[in-house]
Write an enzyme that holds these catalytic residues in place. Structure first.
Site, short mmCIF file in Angstrom:
data_model
loop_
_atom_site.label_atom_id
_atom_site.label_comp_id
_atom_site.label_asym_id
_atom_site.label_seq_id
_atom_site.Cartn_x
_atom_site.Cartn_y
_atom_site.Cartn_z
N ASP A 75 -17.95 -13.75 -5.09
CA ASP A 75 -18.55 -12.68 -4.32
C ASP A 75 -18.86 -11.41 -5.11
OD1 ASP A 75 -19.56 -11.65 -1.91
OD2 ASP A 75 -17.66 -10.73 -1.37
N CYS A 86 -26.00 -21.05 21.63
CA CYS A 86 -25.00 -19.98 21.64
C CYS A 86 -25.48 -18.78 20.83
CB CYS A 86 -23.68 -20.49 21.07
SG CYS A 86 -22.40 -19.22 20.94
#
Length: 387
Positions: free
Chosen positions: A148, A205
């Site tokens: 990251d 959803c």
């Protein structure tokens, strides 16, 4: 490090890639990784296109590092031309309780689940390096590890490696771990057996979109970071824009709402224990104790924590926004004390907090003297806007 019989066999032949894959997975789990998948280096072309569109729209805000050298992000080979396989690994950090319950305790601070323990970059990188060393020792090859902090599109790579899919909130969703996975990557020159990509299971959803306090999703699968509470409380270096302050509530570092709303989390909570523990003092600290931290105390409390990187001034800015949203007039004294802070960023947030907690008459009485002595234009503007 001792090697198993399987490892020794692989060292001799170096040709049984299926057996290498099995040994690699066993070693990864022994090191504390919860899932592993492997993909080829040139598998994220569509994600690369979406990324370039995101940058062109300005949705990355002030995160200029995202826009720098985009060619290094949209294809792993742009970062390292010799990479042949990408090993994606995940660690479950799902909370043991409802992470949104703290939002109802307005005099306490809500810290994002991922930041309640030691910095995951350091923790995951140690495990990645250990796994990479094992791989090189087992089969001569070259490797690079990433967590990251480099130009790596971890989530699209994780999807092509079968770990999960990028949900409508743009984060990775796993059928086993919900939205709670830290990701790491090992680039290697080996041609390893690939996994099938995961497909999207979001269906109709959109719970993650509906719950967002600041409407940071202009459309499913698209994020405007400039409206995201995680961006506003972490990456944003200046005052938090007026339009978002009320919506931030008591979130002082990051936001878990879109992650916590994901229905797939129920699978993560069924007998799967998170591997990275939260620190007790960071689960629900009071706003009072946080507002009283000087720089030394701030650094001591957040040693090894990701919160340390935003520095005391931005941290207190966030705490003061939470104080202003607390509805507790007793906290006004903490904001008033910080009107004398050396940082204009802190003083400006203190002004806003006081305006939320005091009566108009009490606020005006303080303003008369304070604004006369204030020399910073941004803080003077806060006084005027709060009138």
């Amino acid at each position: 490090m001792t090697t198993s019989n399987v490892d020794a066999s692989l060292n001799k032949s170096g040709t049984d890639m299926d057996r290498l894959r099995a040994a690699l997975e066993a070693q990864a789990r022994a090191l504390g990784f919860d899932c592993i998948g492997i993909t080829a280096s040139g598998t994220i072309e569509n994600a690369g296109k979406h990324f370039l569109e995101f940058i062109a729209s300005g949705g990355h805000g002030d995160m200029n590092w995202l826009a720098a050298q985009p060619e290094r992000r949209i294809d792993p080979r742009g970062l390292w031309q010799d990479v042949r396989s990408v090993i994606m690994l995940g660690v479950n950090y799902g909370p043991g309780q409802d992470p949104l319950a703290i939002l109802q305790q307005r005099t306490r601070a809500a810290i994002s689940v991922y930041a309640q323990g030691d910095d995951y970059h350091d923790l995951i990188k140690k495990r990645l390096k250990a796994l990479a060393r094992w791989l090189v020792a087992t089969v001569p090859s070259e490797v690079k590890v990433f967590v990251d902090t480099a130009a790596v599109m971890e989530k699209p790579l994780a999807q092509t490696a079968g770990l999960g899919w990028q949900g409508k909130h743009t984060n990775l969703v796993s059928r086993e771990f919900g939205s709670w996975l830290f990701l790491g990557a090992i680039y290697t020159t080996l041609e390893l057996p690939r996994d099938d990509a995961e497909i999207d299971h979001c269906g109709s959803c959109q719970a993650c979109l509906d719950i967002c306090p600041t409407a940071a999703f202009p459309a499913p699968y698209k994020l405007d970071a400039r409206r995201c509470i995680s961006y506003l409380t972490i990456e944003n270096k200046g005052p938090i824009p007026q339009e978002f302050r009320k919506a931030i509530g008591n979130r002082i570092y990051g936001c878990d709402d879109c992650l916590a709303a994901c229905p797939w989390n129920k699978f993560a909570q069924e007998g799967r224990e998170a591997k990275l523990a939260a620190r007790d003092e960071l689960r629900a600290p009071t706003l009072v104790e946080l507002a009283r931290l000087d720089d030394a105390a701030f650094r001591a409390l957040f040693t090894k924590s990701p919160l340390k990187r935003i520095g005391r001034d931005r941290f207190l800015r966030n705490v003061l926004i939470a104080i202003g949203n607390s509805g507790d007039a007793a906290l006004a004294e903490e904001a008033r004390r910080l009107l004398d802070d050396s940082s204009p960023l802190v003083r400006g947030a203190a002004v806003w907090a006081l305006a939320q907690l005091l009566s108009d008459e009490a606020f005006t009485a303080i303003k008369t003297n304070a604004i006369a002595d204030e020399r910073d234009e941004s803080v003077r503007e806060e006084w005027e806007l709060a009138s």
